[in-house]
Design a protein around this motif. Structure first.
Motif, mmCIF file in Angstrom:
data_model
loop_
_atom_site.group_PDB
_atom_site.id
_atom_site.type_symbol
_atom_site.label_atom_id
_atom_site.label_comp_id
_atom_site.label_asym_id
_atom_site.label_seq_id
_atom_site.Cartn_x
_atom_site.Cartn_y
_atom_site.Cartn_z
ATOM 1 N N GLY A 94 -0.745 -12.987 -3.081
ATOM 2 C CA GLY A 94 -0.514 -12.667 -1.687
ATOM 3 C C GLY A 94 0.523 -13.626 -1.140
ATOM 4 N N CYS A 95 0.837 -13.487 0.137
ATOM 5 C CA CYS A 95 1.867 -14.323 0.744
ATOM 6 C C CYS A 95 1.598 -14.437 2.234
ATOM 7 C CB CYS A 95 3.236 -13.686 0.501
ATOM 8 S SG CYS A 95 4.617 -14.592 1.213
ATOM 9 N N LEU A 96 1.746 -15.631 2.783
ATOM 10 C CA LEU A 96 1.508 -15.844 4.213
ATOM 11 C C LEU A 96 2.480 -15.048 5.082
ATOM 12 C CD1 LEU A 96 0.777 -19.682 4.199
ATOM 13 C CD2 LEU A 96 -0.874 -17.794 4.257
ATOM 14 N N SER A 97 3.664 -14.728 4.562
ATOM 15 C CA SER A 97 4.642 -13.930 5.304
ATOM 16 C C SER A 97 4.365 -12.430 5.207
ATOM 17 C CB SER A 97 6.063 -14.204 4.798
ATOM 18 O OG SER A 97 6.464 -15.507 5.153
ATOM 19 N N ILE A 98 3.456 -12.063 4.307
ATOM 20 C CA ILE A 98 3.120 -10.650 4.091
ATOM 21 C C ILE A 98 1.599 -10.522 4.094
ATOM 22 C CG2 ILE A 98 3.578 -8.613 2.670
ATOM 23 C CD1 ILE A 98 5.831 -10.201 1.299
ATOM 24 N N PRO A 99 0.966 -10.771 5.244
ATOM 25 C CA PRO A 99 -0.501 -10.777 5.276
ATOM 26 C C PRO A 99 -1.099 -9.412 4.947
ATOM 27 C CG PRO A 99 0.419 -11.043 7.483
ATOM 28 C CD PRO A 99 1.561 -11.044 6.535
ATOM 29 N N ASP A 100 -2.292 -9.449 4.394
ATOM 30 C CA ASP A 100 -3.081 -8.244 4.095
ATOM 31 C C ASP A 100 -2.525 -7.394 2.960
ATOM 32 O OD1 ASP A 100 -4.820 -9.004 6.108
ATOM 33 O OD2 ASP A 100 -3.869 -7.732 7.617
ATOM 34 N N ILE A 101 -1.546 -7.901 2.242
ATOM 35 C CA ILE A 101 -1.066 -7.191 1.048
ATOM 36 C C ILE A 101 -1.192 -8.136 -0.129
ATOM 37 C CG2 ILE A 101 0.939 -6.189 -0.122
ATOM 38 C CD1 ILE A 101 1.873 -5.091 2.528
ATOM 39 N N ARG A 102 -1.826 -7.638 -1.174
ATOM 40 C CA ARG A 102 -1.959 -8.390 -2.426
ATOM 41 C C ARG A 102 -1.582 -7.441 -3.553
ATOM 42 N NH1 ARG A 102 -4.084 -13.273 -1.864
ATOM 43 N NH2 ARG A 102 -4.488 -13.432 -4.078
ATOM 44 N N GLU A 103 -0.867 -7.975 -4.546
ATOM 45 C CA GLU A 103 -0.444 -7.161 -5.682
ATOM 46 C C GLU A 103 -0.539 -7.975 -6.963
ATOM 47 O OE1 GLU A 103 0.548 -3.863 -5.818
ATOM 48 O OE2 GLU A 103 -0.036 -3.760 -3.708
ATOM 49 N N ASN A 104 -0.788 -7.284 -8.063
ATOM 50 C CA ASN A 104 -0.784 -7.935 -9.372
ATOM 51 C C ASN A 104 0.660 -8.173 -9.783
ATOM 52 O OD1 ASN A 104 -3.568 -8.000 -9.652
ATOM 53 N ND2 ASN A 104 -3.615 -5.930 -10.479
ATOM 54 N N ILE A 105 0.987 -9.437 -10.033
ATOM 55 C CA ILE A 105 2.348 -9.846 -10.367
ATOM 56 C C ILE A 105 2.321 -10.548 -11.721
ATOM 57 C CG2 ILE A 105 4.319 -11.291 -9.641
ATOM 58 C CD1 ILE A 105 3.694 -8.916 -7.737
ATOM 59 N N MET A 106 3.282 -10.214 -12.567
ATOM 60 C CA MET A 106 3.409 -10.838 -13.882
ATOM 61 C C MET A 106 4.306 -12.073 -13.771
ATOM 62 S SD MET A 106 1.645 -8.920 -15.964
ATOM 63 C CE MET A 106 2.204 -9.295 -17.612
ATOM 64 N N LYS A 162 2.752 -0.227 5.377
ATOM 65 C CA LYS A 162 2.121 -1.522 5.667
ATOM 66 C C LYS A 162 3.175 -2.595 5.915
ATOM 67 C CE LYS A 162 -2.308 -1.251 3.270
ATOM 68 N NZ LYS A 162 -3.114 -1.860 2.206
ATOM 69 N N LEU A 163 4.244 -2.575 5.114
ATOM 70 C CA LEU A 163 5.314 -3.569 5.276
ATOM 71 C C LEU A 163 6.017 -3.396 6.628
ATOM 72 C CD1 LEU A 163 6.751 -3.522 1.646
ATOM 73 C CD2 LEU A 163 5.432 -5.372 2.712
ATOM 74 N N ASP A 164 6.264 -2.146 7.014
ATOM 75 C CA ASP A 164 6.877 -1.881 8.317
ATOM 76 C C ASP A 164 5.975 -2.366 9.449
ATOM 77 O OD1 ASP A 164 9.100 -0.755 7.119
ATOM 78 O OD2 ASP A 164 8.486 1.329 7.492
ATOM 79 N N ALA A 165 4.671 -2.137 9.302
ATOM 80 C CA ALA A 165 3.723 -2.584 10.332
ATOM 81 C C ALA A 165 3.741 -4.104 10.461
ATOM 82 C CB ALA A 165 2.315 -2.082 9.999
ATOM 83 N N ILE A 166 3.836 -4.800 9.318
ATOM 84 C CA ILE A 166 3.895 -6.266 9.353
ATOM 85 C C ILE A 166 5.143 -6.722 10.098
ATOM 86 C CG2 ILE A 166 4.216 -8.336 7.933
ATOM 87 C CD1 ILE A 166 2.367 -6.901 5.829
ATOM 88 N N SER A 167 6.296 -6.138 9.767
ATOM 89 C CA SER A 167 7.548 -6.577 10.409
ATOM 90 C C SER A 167 7.541 -6.309 11.915
ATOM 91 C CB SER A 167 8.758 -5.927 9.742
ATOM 92 O OG SER A 167 8.869 -4.568 10.106
ATOM 93 N N LYS A 168 6.757 -5.318 12.344
ATOM 94 C CA LYS A 168 6.675 -4.986 13.770
ATOM 95 C C LYS A 168 5.566 -5.753 14.488
ATOM 96 C CE LYS A 168 8.498 -0.367 13.055
ATOM 97 N NZ LYS A 168 8.147 1.048 12.905
ATOM 98 N N GLY A 169 4.781 -6.517 13.727
ATOM 99 C CA GLY A 169 3.709 -7.289 14.346
ATOM 100 C C GLY A 169 2.441 -6.493 14.584
ATOM 101 N N ASN A 170 2.318 -5.365 13.913
ATOM 102 C CA ASN A 170 1.128 -4.529 14.080
ATOM 103 C C ASN A 170 0.032 -4.932 13.101
ATOM 104 O OD1 ASN A 170 2.484 -3.102 16.055
ATOM 105 N ND2 ASN A 170 3.245 -1.568 14.627
ATOM 106 N N ILE A 171 -0.300 -6.209 13.096
ATOM 107 C CA ILE A 171 -1.352 -6.758 12.244
ATOM 108 C C ILE A 171 -2.025 -7.899 12.993
ATOM 109 C CG2 ILE A 171 -0.290 -6.191 10.004
ATOM 110 C CD1 ILE A 171 0.556 -9.219 9.991
ATOM 111 N N GLN A 172 -3.171 -8.289 12.490
ATOM 112 C CA GLN A 172 -3.886 -9.435 13.052
ATOM 113 C C GLN A 172 -3.924 -10.545 12.009
ATOM 114 O OE1 GLN A 172 -5.251 -9.828 16.082
ATOM 115 N NE2 GLN A 172 -4.582 -7.817 16.774
ATOM 116 N N THR A 173 -3.590 -11.754 12.426
ATOM 117 C CA THR A 173 -3.707 -12.904 11.534
ATOM 118 C C THR A 173 -4.406 -14.024 12.291
ATOM 119 O OG1 THR A 173 -1.554 -13.792 12.185
ATOM 120 C CG2 THR A 173 -1.583 -12.352 10.255
ATOM 121 N N ASP A 174 -4.924 -14.960 11.537
ATOM 122 C CA ASP A 174 -5.574 -16.124 12.139
ATOM 123 C C ASP A 174 -4.580 -17.252 12.401
ATOM 124 O OD1 ASP A 174 -8.020 -14.853 12.044
ATOM 125 O OD2 ASP A 174 -8.536 -15.678 10.087
#
Length: 186
Positions: A94-106, A162-174
């Motif tokens: 995951g990434c703090l700049s991309i909250p709520d998205i996690r992916e399997n990365i090699m 989801k990525l577009d929503a993040i860039s627009k601030g349509n998410i909640q973070t702590d």
């Protein structure tokens, strides 16, 4: 001081960071602020581009293990990964700049990295396992890359909403974030 974390879509996250020198203004304070920010956001790494600065600086702290053994904690200035070796393994990142998205990365399990620490002492370290993975993730940030760049085109297409929503601030973070495409309310 906690800094706002720049969200997906901000151009600074796609810039290759520039080297800095010992005279970089208020470097010690910046490093301290980055640690405060990372800890507050429950991260294990943070790169300067994530706080809006296109420079080659990142920090890592994997935290204590389950037995209380100290984790891997370092400051990386002007880092260069010299070598990546071993059989690549998958891990859910995951990434703090991309909250709520996690992916399997090699990523490869072993690296050799050259860098300066916060006291401008030069190091060349062999690092493996989880610390190597975190370093590679943060190193990607100073190279203008995100972990979502490593997923398949199909998967990235599926994540587009989801990525577009993040860039627009349509998410909640702590933690405090800065959104590049947030609409201004009138």
């Amino acid at each position: 001081m906690k800094l706002p974390i720049v969200a997906y879509g901000d151009p600074v996250l796609k810039k290759i960071g520039t080297d800095i020198d010992k005279d970089y203004p208020e470097l010690k304070q910046l490093i301290s602020n980055m640690f405060d920010t990372m800890y507050y956001a429950n991260g294990v790494g943070l790169a300067a581009p994530q706080v809006g600065l296109p420079i080659r600086l990142f920090i890592v702290d994997t935290g204590d293990d389950d037995n209380g053994k100290p984790g891997y904690k370092r400051v990386f200035i002007n880092a260069q990964i010299l070598e990546e070796t071993g059989e690549a393994w998958s891990f859910n990142e995951g990434c703090l700049s991309i909250p709520d998205i996690r992916e399997n990365i090699m990523r490869k399990p072993n690296i050799k990295v050259k860098y300066f620490d916060e006291n401008w002492v030069e190091h060349t370290d062999d690092v493996d396992g989880m610390p190597a993975r975190v370093i590679q993730h943060e190193y990607d940030h100073i190279e203008g890359k995100l972990f979502t760049d490593k997923v398949s085109i199909l998967r990235k297409t599926m994540l587009k909403g989801k990525l577009d929503a993040i860039s627009k601030g349509n998410i909640q973070t702590d933690y405090k974030m800065k959104f590049p495409n947030k609409s201004k309310k009138r």
